[in-house]
Motif scaffolding. Structure first.
Motif, PDB file in Angstrom:
ATOM      1  N   MET A   1      64.713  36.608  77.122  1.00 58.00           N
ATOM      2  CA  MET A   1      64.961  37.397  78.330  1.00 58.00           C
ATOM      3  C   MET A   1      64.266  36.746  79.526  1.00 58.00           C
ATOM      4  SD  MET A   1      64.034  41.353  78.978  1.00 58.00           S
ATOM      5  CE  MET A   1      64.613  42.163  80.465  1.00 58.00           C
ATOM      6  N   LYS A   2      65.049  36.423  80.553  1.00 60.44           N
ATOM      7  CA  LYS A   2      64.484  35.724  81.713  1.00 60.44           C
ATOM      8  C   LYS A   2      64.264  36.726  82.859  1.00 60.44           C
ATOM      9  CE  LYS A   2      66.847  31.507  80.409  1.00 60.44           C
ATOM     10  NZ  LYS A   2      67.806  32.140  79.451  1.00 60.44           N
ATOM     11  N   ILE A   3      62.998  36.863  83.243  1.00 62.19           N
ATOM     12  CA  ILE A   3      62.662  37.853  84.269  1.00 62.19           C
ATOM     13  C   ILE A   3      62.237  37.154  85.549  1.00 62.19           C
ATOM     14  CG2 ILE A   3      61.086  39.731  84.860  1.00 62.19           C
ATOM     15  CD1 ILE A   3      60.996  40.508  81.922  1.00 62.19           C
ATOM     16  N   LEU A   4      62.870  37.554  86.657  1.00 66.53           N
ATOM     17  CA  LEU A   4      62.443  37.082  87.981  1.00 66.53           C
ATOM     18  C   LEU A   4      61.359  38.049  88.449  1.00 66.53           C
ATOM     19  CD1 LEU A   4      63.363  35.069  90.410  1.00 66.53           C
ATOM     20  CD2 LEU A   4      64.358  37.148  91.372  1.00 66.53           C
ATOM     21  N   ALA A   5      60.150  37.546  88.652  1.00 62.70           N
ATOM     22  CA  ALA A   5      59.016  38.433  88.958  1.00 62.70           C
ATOM     23  C   ALA A   5      58.475  38.164  90.359  1.00 62.70           C
ATOM     24  CB  ALA A   5      57.916  38.229  87.928  1.00 62.70           C
ATOM     25  N   VAL A   6      58.102  39.264  91.010  1.00 62.08           N
ATOM     26  CA  VAL A   6      57.661  39.193  92.408  1.00 62.08           C
ATOM     27  C   VAL A   6      56.283  39.822  92.548  1.00 62.08           C
ATOM     28  CG1 VAL A   6      58.211  40.015  94.742  1.00 62.08           C
ATOM     29  CG2 VAL A   6      60.061  39.371  93.190  1.00 62.08           C
ATOM     30  N   GLU A   7      55.406  39.140  93.289  1.00 63.24           N
ATOM     31  CA  GLU A   7      54.048  39.665  93.542  1.00 63.24           C
ATOM     32  C   GLU A   7      53.744  39.508  95.034  1.00 63.24           C
ATOM     33  OE1 GLU A   7      51.094  40.985  92.299  1.00 63.24           O
ATOM     34  OE2 GLU A   7      50.188  40.426  94.217  1.00 63.24           O
ATOM     35  N   SER A   8      53.347  40.628  95.660  1.00 62.53           N
ATOM     36  CA  SER A   8      53.035  40.550  97.094  1.00 62.53           C
ATOM     37  C   SER A   8      51.973  41.590  97.463  1.00 62.53           C
ATOM     38  CB  SER A   8      54.299  40.797  97.925  1.00 62.53           C
ATOM     39  OG  SER A   8      54.704  42.153  97.803  1.00 62.53           O
ATOM     40  N   SER A   9      51.025  41.857  96.547  1.00 65.49           N
ATOM     41  CA  SER A   9      50.135  43.002  96.785  1.00 65.49           C
ATOM     42  C   SER A   9      48.998  42.719  97.760  1.00 65.49           C
ATOM     43  CB  SER A   9      49.557  43.500  95.459  1.00 65.49           C
ATOM     44  OG  SER A   9      48.737  42.518  94.886  1.00 65.49           O
ATOM     45  N   CYS A  10      48.699  41.424  97.988  1.00 68.52           N
ATOM     46  CA  CYS A  10      47.588  41.129  98.895  1.00 68.52           C
ATOM     47  C   CYS A  10      47.945  39.942  99.784  1.00 68.52           C
ATOM     48  CB  CYS A  10      46.316  40.893  98.082  1.00 68.52           C
ATOM     49  SG  CYS A  10      44.844  40.821  99.113  1.00 68.52           S
ATOM     50  N   ASP A  11      47.319  38.811  99.590  1.00 69.58           N
ATOM     51  CA  ASP A  11      47.542  37.691 100.516  1.00 69.58           C
ATOM     52  C   ASP A  11      48.212  36.481  99.874  1.00 69.58           C
ATOM     53  OD1 ASP A  11      45.386  37.096  98.966  1.00 69.58           O
ATOM     54  OD2 ASP A  11      44.083  36.427 100.581  1.00 69.58           O
ATOM     55  N   GLU A  12      48.837  36.681  98.726  1.00 66.29           N
ATOM     56  CA  GLU A  12      49.650  35.616  98.135  1.00 66.29           C
ATOM     57  C   GLU A  12      51.050  36.178  97.942  1.00 66.29           C
ATOM     58  OE1 GLU A  12      47.704  32.996  97.392  1.00 66.29           O
ATOM     59  OE2 GLU A  12      45.785  33.794  96.701  1.00 66.29           O
ATOM     60  N   THR A  13      52.067  35.420  98.428  1.00 62.30           N
ATOM     61  CA  THR A  13      53.441  35.796  98.099  1.00 62.30           C
ATOM     62  C   THR A  13      53.808  34.925  96.907  1.00 62.30           C
ATOM     63  OG1 THR A  13      53.775  35.720 100.492  1.00 62.30           O
ATOM     64  CG2 THR A  13      55.684  36.295  99.145  1.00 62.30           C
ATOM     65  N   ALA A  14      54.309  35.541  95.845  1.00 61.45           N
ATOM     66  CA  ALA A  14      54.601  34.738  94.665  1.00 61.45           C
ATOM     67  C   ALA A  14      55.865  35.214  93.966  1.00 61.45           C
ATOM     68  CB  ALA A  14      53.416  34.788  93.694  1.00 61.45           C
ATOM     69  N   VAL A  15      56.653  34.266  93.494  1.00 66.56           N
ATOM     70  CA  VAL A  15      57.852  34.574  92.705  1.00 66.56           C
ATOM     71  C   VAL A  15      57.869  33.619  91.508  1.00 66.56           C
ATOM     72  CG1 VAL A  15      60.359  34.822  92.667  1.00 66.56           C
ATOM     73  CG2 VAL A  15      59.117  35.263  94.800  1.00 66.56           C
ATOM     74  N   SER A  16      58.166  34.175  90.341  1.00 67.48           N
ATOM     75  CA  SER A  16      58.149  33.399  89.108  1.00 67.48           C
ATOM     76  C   SER A  16      59.373  33.710  88.274  1.00 67.48           C
ATOM     77  CB  SER A  16      56.933  33.835  88.282  1.00 67.48           C
ATOM     78  OG  SER A  16      56.055  32.777  88.109  1.00 67.48           O
ATOM     79  N   VAL A  17      59.680  32.833  87.348  1.00 61.49           N
ATOM     80  CA  VAL A  17      60.638  33.185  86.305  1.00 61.49           C
ATOM     81  C   VAL A  17      59.901  33.015  84.977  1.00 61.49           C
ATOM     82  CG1 VAL A  17      62.867  32.731  85.224  1.00 61.49           C
ATOM     83  CG2 VAL A  17      62.584  32.360  87.689  1.00 61.49           C
ATOM     84  N   VAL A  18      59.880  34.088  84.182  1.00 60.82           N
ATOM     85  CA  VAL A  18      59.145  34.069  82.918  1.00 60.82           C
ATOM     86  C   VAL A  18      60.095  34.474  81.782  1.00 60.82           C
ATOM     87  CG1 VAL A  18      57.140  34.979  81.649  1.00 60.82           C
ATOM     88  CG2 VAL A  18      57.009  34.673  84.126  1.00 60.82           C
ATOM     89  N   GLN A  19      60.042  33.701  80.701  1.00 60.95           N
ATOM     90  CA  GLN A  19      60.926  33.985  79.573  1.00 60.95           C
ATOM     91  C   GLN A  19      60.156  34.680  78.453  1.00 60.95           C
ATOM     92  OE1 GLN A  19      63.260  30.623  78.473  1.00 60.95           O
ATOM     93  NE2 GLN A  19      64.188  31.642  76.739  1.00 60.95           N
ATOM     94  N   ASP A  20      60.704  35.818  78.015  1.00 63.60           N
ATOM     95  CA  ASP A  20      60.150  36.576  76.878  1.00 63.60           C
ATOM     96  C   ASP A  20      58.651  36.824  76.967  1.00 63.60           C
ATOM     97  OD1 ASP A  20      62.712  36.585  75.914  1.00 63.60           O
ATOM     98  OD2 ASP A  20      62.415  34.862  74.603  1.00 63.60           O
ATOM     99  N   GLY A  21      58.158  36.996  78.191  1.00 61.34           N
ATOM    100  CA  GLY A  21      56.768  37.398  78.394  1.00 61.34           C
ATOM    101  C   GLY A  21      55.737  36.316  78.186  1.00 61.34           C
ATOM    102  N   ARG A  22      56.152  35.142  77.753  1.00 64.12           N
ATOM    103  CA  ARG A  22      55.157  34.142  77.365  1.00 64.12           C
ATOM    104  C   ARG A  22      55.366  32.765  77.991  1.00 64.12           C
ATOM    105  NH1 ARG A  22      50.830  36.205  73.955  1.00 64.12           N
ATOM    106  NH2 ARG A  22      51.592  38.234  73.299  1.00 64.12           N
ATOM    107  N   THR A  23      56.611  32.443  78.340  1.00 62.00           N
ATOM    108  CA  THR A  23      56.893  31.083  78.824  1.00 62.00           C
ATOM    109  C   THR A  23      57.244  31.100  80.311  1.00 62.00           C
ATOM    110  OG1 THR A  23      57.781  30.621  76.643  1.00 62.00           O
ATOM    111  CG2 THR A  23      58.255  28.998  78.358  1.00 62.00           C
ATOM    112  N   VAL A  24      56.463  30.370  81.088  1.00 58.80           N
ATOM    113  CA  VAL A  24      56.697  30.340  82.533  1.00 58.80           C
ATOM    114  C   VAL A  24      57.676  29.212  82.847  1.00 58.80           C
ATOM    115  CG1 VAL A  24      55.605  30.097  84.794  1.00 58.80           C
ATOM    116  CG2 VAL A  24      54.361  31.214  82.923  1.00 58.80           C
ATOM    117  N   LEU A  25      58.853  29.591  83.380  1.00 65.85           N
ATOM    118  CA  LEU A  25      59.857  28.574  83.714  1.00 65.85           C
ATOM    119  C   LEU A  25      59.651  28.066  85.134  1.00 65.85           C
ATOM    120  CD1 LEU A  25      63.049  30.225  82.130  1.00 65.85           C
ATOM    121  CD2 LEU A  25      61.410  28.659  81.094  1.00 65.85           C
ATOM    122  N   ALA A  26      59.115  28.915  86.004  1.00 70.00           N
ATOM    123  CA  ALA A  26      58.799  28.490  87.376  1.00 70.00           C
ATOM    124  C   ALA A  26      57.752  29.444  87.928  1.00 70.00           C
ATOM    125  CB  ALA A  26      60.043  28.539  88.250  1.00 70.00           C
TER     126      ALA A  26
END
Ligand code: KG4
Ligand code: ZN
Length: 338
Positions: A1-26
């Motif tokens: 399962m490939k999840i596009l994840a977004v984080e913007s809670s403080c002073d870093e804008t971040a976007v990732s793609v993570v597969q099955d909770g364990r493998t970071v694709l980007a």
């Protein structure tokens, strides 16, 4: 399962793609540190504006780096709490739009649960239950991670977070924002025994902590030296301060390990990069015969990969949000509104 994840809670804008909770694709990140450092701390309004500017480009970058098309994404995850409300809202609105446009599930992730999940990326073999010491800029707590989405807080700071105190002391010592890592570097040449600062024992719960007295003691020492024109041994002050923080945290983790009987313990959050905390945690774990999991420094600070990792387990637990998902400045790791 490939999840596009977004984080913007403080002073870093971040976007990732993570597969099955364990493998970071980007793992794409745009830090705003340089901008905020002019002001000596995060300016919430500037943070929100910068998130808006960066987030779309980062999402495209994350897809390109993972060599995926939009249609390859199975779900969209986002930090929905806690954080600077305007900043969190940018991520939540972006993620809602992305989930709606892709017609995929939207997964809400608590930021601190994400920090804990950074360990799942770094250590594929790690599975709950385990104990986790969370030390970030806004939170300090000892968490019993009973399962991926079932947790209990054994102890927490009753006032300031450890990271916040590192930043405040560093700021008064004219170190660049965010001061924690700068203070850590300076402390390497200091002697902690030359500057012994107080260790507090607050409240009835032995796992609870307090850092505001320690912070005040350090600030008083600095101001007093300034007022009487005394030269301060800054490296030793930094070493003494770091040691006092570690001495507040680590014995409580040891007690919690003894209580739970767990043999696995992890650290998480930005201040888990601190060398004194890491060193003392290692010594304590070795003494107890426990296995210590410490994410690499780049996974301790804010990033979206950790959000994608936790999101997988939230999804498996059926935690899916509707288009009415809101952002929250404060919310407990257990999901309760504070
Ligand atoms: O987890 P994080 O990136 O953001 C929050 O969720 O708050 O934590 C940031 C905090 C800041 O207070 C920063 O100064 C602190 O982590 N930090 C450190 C170190 N590196 C980052 N504190 C002490 N020693 C470090 N090496
Ligand atoms: Zn964080």
């Amino acid at each position: 399962m490939k999840i596009l994840a977004v984080e913007s809670s403080c002073d870093e804008t971040a976007v990732s793609v993570v597969q099955d909770g364990r493998t970071v694709l980007a793992d794409c990140i745009a830090s705003q540190v340089d901008l905020h450092s002019i002001y000596g701390g995060v300016v919430p309004e500037i943070a929100s504006r910068m998130h808006i500017e960066a987030i779309y480009g980062l999402a495209d970058q994350a897809l390109a780096r993972s060599d995926l098309k939009r249609s390859d994404i199975d779900a969209v995850a986002v930090t929905y709490a806690p954080g600077l409300i305007g900043a969190v809202l940018v991520g939540v609105n972006f993620a809602k739009a992305a989930a709606l446009a892709l017609n995929k599930p939207l997964i809400p992730v608590h930021h601190i649960r994400g920090h804990i999940a950074a360990n799942y990326i770094a250590f594929p073999e790690l599975k709950p239950p385990f104990l986790c010491l969370v030390v970030s800029g806004g939170h300090t707590m000892i968490v019993d991670v009973q399962d991926y989405t079932k947790m209990e807080i054994l102890g927490t700071t009753l006032d300031d977070a450890a990271g916040e105190c590192f930043d405040k002391v560093a700021r008064v010592l004219n170190m660049p924002y965010p001061g924690g890592s700068a203070l850590d570097k300076v402390s390497q040449t200091g002697n902690a025994d030359k500057c012994v600062l107080p260790r507090s024992k607050p409240g009835a719960n032995p796992y609870d902590m307090s850092f505001s007295g320690l912070k005040t003691a350090a600030l008083n020492l600095i101001h007093h030296a300034e007022q009487v024109g005394e030269e301060l041994d800054v490296p030793s002050l930094c070493a003494g301060f770091s040691k006092a923080v570690a001495d507040t945290l680590v014995p409580r983790v040891v007690m919690a390990l003894e209580k739970t009987g767990y043999k696995n313990v992890a650290v998480a959050g930005g201040a888990a990069a601190n060398s004194q905390i890491r060193k003392d945690m290692q010594i304590a774990a070795d003494k107890l015969g426990a296995k210590l999991y410490m994410p690499p420094i780049y996974l301790c600070g804010d990033n979206a990969a950790m959000i994608g990792a936790q999101a997988y387990y939230e999804f498996l637990a059926g935690n899916i949000a509707g288009m009415d998902l809101n952002a929250y400045a404060t919310k407990s790791i257990l999901g309760e509104t504070i």
